[in-house]
Scaffold this active site. Sequence first.
Site, PDB file in Angstrom:
ATOM      1  N   HIS A 261      -6.469  -3.769  -4.422  1.00 16.87           N
ATOM      2  CA  HIS A 261      -5.403  -4.316  -5.264  1.00 16.87           C
ATOM      3  C   HIS A 261      -5.722  -4.030  -6.725  1.00 16.87           C
ATOM      4  O   HIS A 261      -6.895  -4.034  -7.106  1.00 16.87           O
ATOM      5  CB  HIS A 261      -5.261  -5.831  -5.048  1.00 16.87           C
ATOM      6  CG  HIS A 261      -3.926  -6.334  -5.483  1.00 16.87           C
ATOM      7  ND1 HIS A 261      -3.671  -6.690  -6.782  1.00 16.87           N
ATOM      8  CD2 HIS A 261      -2.766  -6.497  -4.799  1.00 16.87           C
ATOM      9  CE1 HIS A 261      -2.406  -7.061  -6.869  1.00 16.87           C
ATOM     10  NE2 HIS A 261      -1.835  -6.949  -5.685  1.00 16.87           N
ATOM     11  N   ASP A 312      -0.336  -7.154   2.335  1.00 16.43           N
ATOM     12  CA  ASP A 312       0.290  -6.332   3.366  1.00 16.43           C
ATOM     13  C   ASP A 312      -0.528  -6.254   4.651  1.00 16.43           C
ATOM     14  O   ASP A 312       0.005  -5.883   5.691  1.00 16.43           O
ATOM     15  CB  ASP A 312       0.527  -4.913   2.837  1.00 16.43           C
ATOM     16  CG  ASP A 312       1.671  -4.880   1.841  1.00 16.43           C
ATOM     17  OD1 ASP A 312       2.713  -5.467   2.154  1.00 16.43           O
ATOM     18  OD2 ASP A 312       1.506  -4.293   0.759  1.00 16.43           O
TER      19      ASP A 312
END
Length: 376
Positions: A261, A312
């Site tokens: 991320h 996700d």
Amino acid sequence: MTTPTTKSGLEDVVVSTSEICFIDGDRGRLLYRGYDIHDLVDHASFEETASLLWNGALPKRAELENLRKALATQRRLPPKVLTLLRSLPRKSDSMDVLRTAVSLLGIYDPDSGDDSREANLRKAVRIQAQVPTLVAAWSRIRKGKAPIPPNPRLSLAGNLLYMLFGKKPSPLAEKAMDTALILHADHELNASTFAARVTVATLSDMHSGVVSGIGTLKGPLHGGANVGVMRMLLEIGDVDRAETWIKNALAQKKRIMGFGHRVYNTEDPRATHLRRLSEQLGREAGELKWFEMSRIIERVVNAEKGLHANVDFYSASTYYTLGIPIDLFTPIFAVSRVSGWTAHCLEQYSNNRLIRPRTDYIGPEFPQTFLPLEQR
Ligand code: ACO
């Protein structure tokens, strides 16, 4: 002339102030309007969360009831939008369909052409009400089936599952979807929200902002990663193969979808809840394979690369266990993120300045001598 400085991918560049969302990437904290995501998951519904994002405060009971009613009564799609869905090739990418259909919703919106704050608030609620219906209608139409009309007595999450499958969801399924929607609702200046804000900062309309958001969310480095995760799990196919498969993939320097991320250097707090949901739903369905496989992948990627699962990763096995077709994972992300996109559009309009950055020119030296066509 000042020398421009560049930051690849705008990493850590602060481009505006915002009252909507706070992320502490080192401590793994996520707050909407000052409320911790963990408290919202434990105590709020998606409808309350959307109201919080749009209005800046948790709704009082009557306000929440009004919003629920407004969302429930505006779920139906204009007939011309259904005609469009029926006219599209059945193999169309679901995110392309969503992007195209939201564009058409803008044309038929009763507030089209009115960009006042009141009209934009109404548009935010209307888009939020209609996008779940679009996703569910497309899932049926492409199989040659008639869309299931929305049920105004169900919550947004419950109705989404009802319109997808034609039966009322179990309490756990409804709660899981509601939680997933809360977790995906907003995430500060992620790529799709930035795109939406750039669009409306030209004083373009809110539907255009949402269309930009959908187009940006589609990519596999952003919302499209949940599809990549599920395809990986299916390719691995078996819990016993997971460790070797993922080690090979890492050795080949493959990018593992659902990990890493730009902002979090620790566990993404949304992954914590989705991991739990993936396990709970797996237990209810009597099929823990996808969860167990995910745990192994998570352990190996963390040990070998120091990367953490992002939102996700576990949303893939969560949605799959709910029975949702893989290519609808990213559209369902969009169902939720509509609340964040539109909240950011409202904030952008309220204190607008055109967003127009610069590039550091590294092209051919100039001036180049212009050669007429016949001399090149
Ligand atoms: N798998 C393997 N390696 C990775 C991964 C990954 N998922 N993510 C980052 N890395 C590695 C890169 O290869 C790079 O290594 P290097 O320095 O040796 O070349 C390093 O970590 C930094 O990667 P960047 O791509 O520069 O990091 P950036 O901040 O630009 O990217 C991103 C963040 C796009 C999320 C990235 O981690 C990624 O591609 N993840 C997979 C896709 C994904 O899950 N996207 C969803 C993100 S959450 C969301 O948008 C809703």
